[in-house]
Design a protein around this motif. Structure first.
Motif, PDB file in Angstrom:
ATOM      1  N   ARG A  95      55.850  27.477  72.836  1.00  0.00           N
ATOM      2  CA  ARG A  95      55.693  27.081  71.870  1.00  0.00           C
ATOM      3  C   ARG A  95      56.243  27.430  70.319  1.00  0.00           C
ATOM      4  NH1 ARG A  95      52.989  25.095  75.878  1.00  0.00           N
ATOM      5  NH2 ARG A  95      53.327  23.109  76.879  1.00  0.00           N
ATOM      6  N   ASN A  97      55.726  27.333  65.694  1.00  0.00           N
ATOM      7  CA  ASN A  97      54.892  27.052  64.366  1.00  0.00           C
ATOM      8  C   ASN A  97      55.330  27.258  63.262  1.00  0.00           C
ATOM      9  OD1 ASN A  97      53.361  26.115  62.202  1.00  0.00           O
ATOM     10  ND2 ASN A  97      52.565  25.292  64.006  1.00  0.00           N
ATOM     11  N   LEU A 125      58.820  23.304  69.222  1.00  0.00           N
ATOM     12  CA  LEU A 125      59.003  23.609  67.464  1.00  0.00           C
ATOM     13  C   LEU A 125      58.565  22.841  66.538  1.00  0.00           C
ATOM     14  CD1 LEU A 125      60.119  25.829  65.746  1.00  0.00           C
ATOM     15  CD2 LEU A 125      62.465  24.106  65.323  1.00  0.00           C
ATOM     16  N   THR A 126      57.232  22.772  66.091  1.00  0.00           N
ATOM     17  CA  THR A 126      56.790  22.413  64.860  1.00  0.00           C
ATOM     18  C   THR A 126      56.816  23.142  63.703  1.00  0.00           C
ATOM     19  OG1 THR A 126      54.817  22.049  67.280  1.00  0.00           O
ATOM     20  CG2 THR A 126      53.810  22.311  64.575  1.00  0.00           C
ATOM     21  N   ASN A 128      55.716  23.348  60.159  1.00  0.00           N
ATOM     22  CA  ASN A 128      54.321  23.535  59.219  1.00  0.00           C
ATOM     23  C   ASN A 128      53.962  24.209  57.738  1.00  0.00           C
ATOM     24  OD1 ASN A 128      51.993  22.667  58.511  1.00  0.00           O
ATOM     25  ND2 ASN A 128      50.959  23.387  60.390  1.00  0.00           N
ATOM     26  N   VAL A 134      48.682  29.205  63.820  1.00  0.00           N
ATOM     27  CA  VAL A 134      48.674  28.536  63.903  1.00  0.00           C
ATOM     28  C   VAL A 134      48.715  28.656  65.585  1.00  0.00           C
ATOM     29  CG1 VAL A 134      50.668  27.610  62.327  1.00  0.00           C
ATOM     30  CG2 VAL A 134      50.987  30.089  64.544  1.00  0.00           C
ATOM     31  N   GLU A 137      46.152  26.362  66.915  1.00  0.00           N
ATOM     32  CA  GLU A 137      47.344  25.583  67.073  1.00  0.00           C
ATOM     33  C   GLU A 137      47.734  24.987  67.868  1.00  0.00           C
ATOM     34  OE1 GLU A 137      46.452  22.272  64.174  1.00  0.00           O
ATOM     35  OE2 GLU A 137      44.690  23.892  63.779  1.00  0.00           O
ATOM     36  N   ALA A 139      49.845  27.173  69.731  1.00  0.00           N
ATOM     37  CA  ALA A 139      51.598  27.513  69.714  1.00  0.00           C
ATOM     38  C   ALA A 139      51.524  29.138  70.539  1.00  0.00           C
ATOM     39  CB  ALA A 139      52.108  27.712  67.580  1.00  0.00           C
ATOM     40  N   GLY A 142      54.225  32.859  66.311  1.00  0.00           N
ATOM     41  CA  GLY A 142      54.481  31.246  65.175  1.00  0.00           C
ATOM     42  C   GLY A 142      55.174  32.382  64.244  1.00  0.00           C
ATOM     43  N   ARG A 144      56.198  33.274  59.630  1.00  0.00           N
ATOM     44  CA  ARG A 144      55.979  32.817  58.135  1.00  0.00           C
ATOM     45  C   ARG A 144      56.240  34.487  57.582  1.00  0.00           C
ATOM     46  NH1 ARG A 144      54.069  28.560  60.272  1.00  0.00           N
ATOM     47  NH2 ARG A 144      52.306  28.015  59.817  1.00  0.00           N
TER      48      ARG A 144
END
Length: 299
Positions: A95, A97, A125-126, A128, A134, A137, A139, A142, A144
């Motif tokens: 998972r 993000n 895949l999210t 955001n 994340v 949330e 995941a 993440g 970033r």
């Protein structure tokens, strides 16, 4: 295994505001989660959660158990996953993000290569653009940019290590309004803006010869950061100046639909990072993805 499941449901209730919050995150009925916590309490002979009609809160014993059981349980599950993985490759769900900024150029080739290399792993895949935790949330990891990363995470470079911002406008716009010679002159031009989900406008930052400055122009259109194509198309139509990643504007610059604006002021910045918690044992799909990203060639 049933005891491990009960402990997982207790952790979910303790970290997501009670049984209803845990049910939303896990998909398990409220009654099942409540029964699981009660079984643990009966086994230990101590109350772990204070329950009222409006809230659920950890007792002192519950808080102590939570602090000890989270790393221990993750270690057990990691060991079980590793044992199950002998004789076959890693499998399961990864998972992620990620912000929209990496979904166009950076992530697609890496992700497709990874899925081909690990057919037994699926990726959830999210996308955001919000500056949220994340990992909390749900995941596993993440992506970033460096300035938004927390201090207590493990960060692995992903994609190009240097990126550049760019500003551009159509030949028609420049013929009608002229080209700004300094970033401050953008204040008298029509500029196409983008906005983060939280409401903040993206910065228009420039740098040259050690001088860094930001401007806050206005214009006919403001779009979400996830609608960058609309901003670029609007600039191509001659309605204003757009600021974006150079890589995103490059096709329109190369074919003449857009012309560079203030090119000597275009800023460079560090590329993004894949990150995950330093406090958790890594699931096998995440371990495989981290190793794949580390081996991926970076420019």
């Amino acid at each position: 295994m049933s005891e491990l499941r009960d402990l997982r449901l207790f952790i979910a209730a303790a970290t997501h505001g009670g049984f209803r919050g845990a049910a939303r995150v896990t998909g398990v009925p409220v009654s099942t989660i409540s029964e699981a916590v009660r079984r643990i309490e009966d086994r230990l002979g101590v109350r772990l959660l204070h329950r009222t009609t409006r809230s659920v809160a950890l007792t002192e014993a519950g808080r102590a158990l939570l602090e000890r059981i989270v790393p221990a349980l993750e270690g057990v599950e990691s060991a079980l996953e590793s044992a199950a993985g002998f004789g076959r490759g890693p499998r399961g769900t990864l998972r992620l993000n990620v912000p929209g900024a990496v979904t166009r150029k950076i992530l697609p080739p890496i992700l497709t290569g990874f899925l081909k290399a690990y057919p037994d792993i699926s990726v959830d895949l999210t996308v955001n653009d919000s500056l949220v935790d994340v990992l909390s949330e749900g995941a596993d990891a993440g992506i970033r940019y460096g300035e938004t990363l927390a201090q207590d995470v493990i960060a692995v470079p992903i994609g190009p290590r240097v990126q550049r911002g760019a500003t551009a406008a159509s030949a028609d716009y420049i013929a009608r309004h002229g080209a700004p010679q300094h970033p401050r002159e953008l204040l008298s031009h029509a500029c196409i803006r983008t906005r983060f989900p939280g409401g903040a406008l993206t910065e228009w930052e420039f740098e040259r010869d050690g001088e860094v400055l930001s401007v806050d122009p206005s214009g006919p259109l403001t779009v979400s950061t996830q609608a960058a194509e609309i901003a670029i198309a609007t600039a191509v139509s001659g309605l204003g100046i757009v600021a974006s990643f150079e890589a995103w504007l490059r096709p329109a610059l190369d074919d003449g639909r857009l012309l560079p604006v203030l090119e000597s002021w275009w800023p460079t910045f560090e590329g993004p990072f894949l990150y995950y918690s330093s406090r958790h044992h890594m699931p096998l799909p995440l371990r495989a993805f981290v190793d794949f990203v580390k081996a991926w060639p970076r420019s």
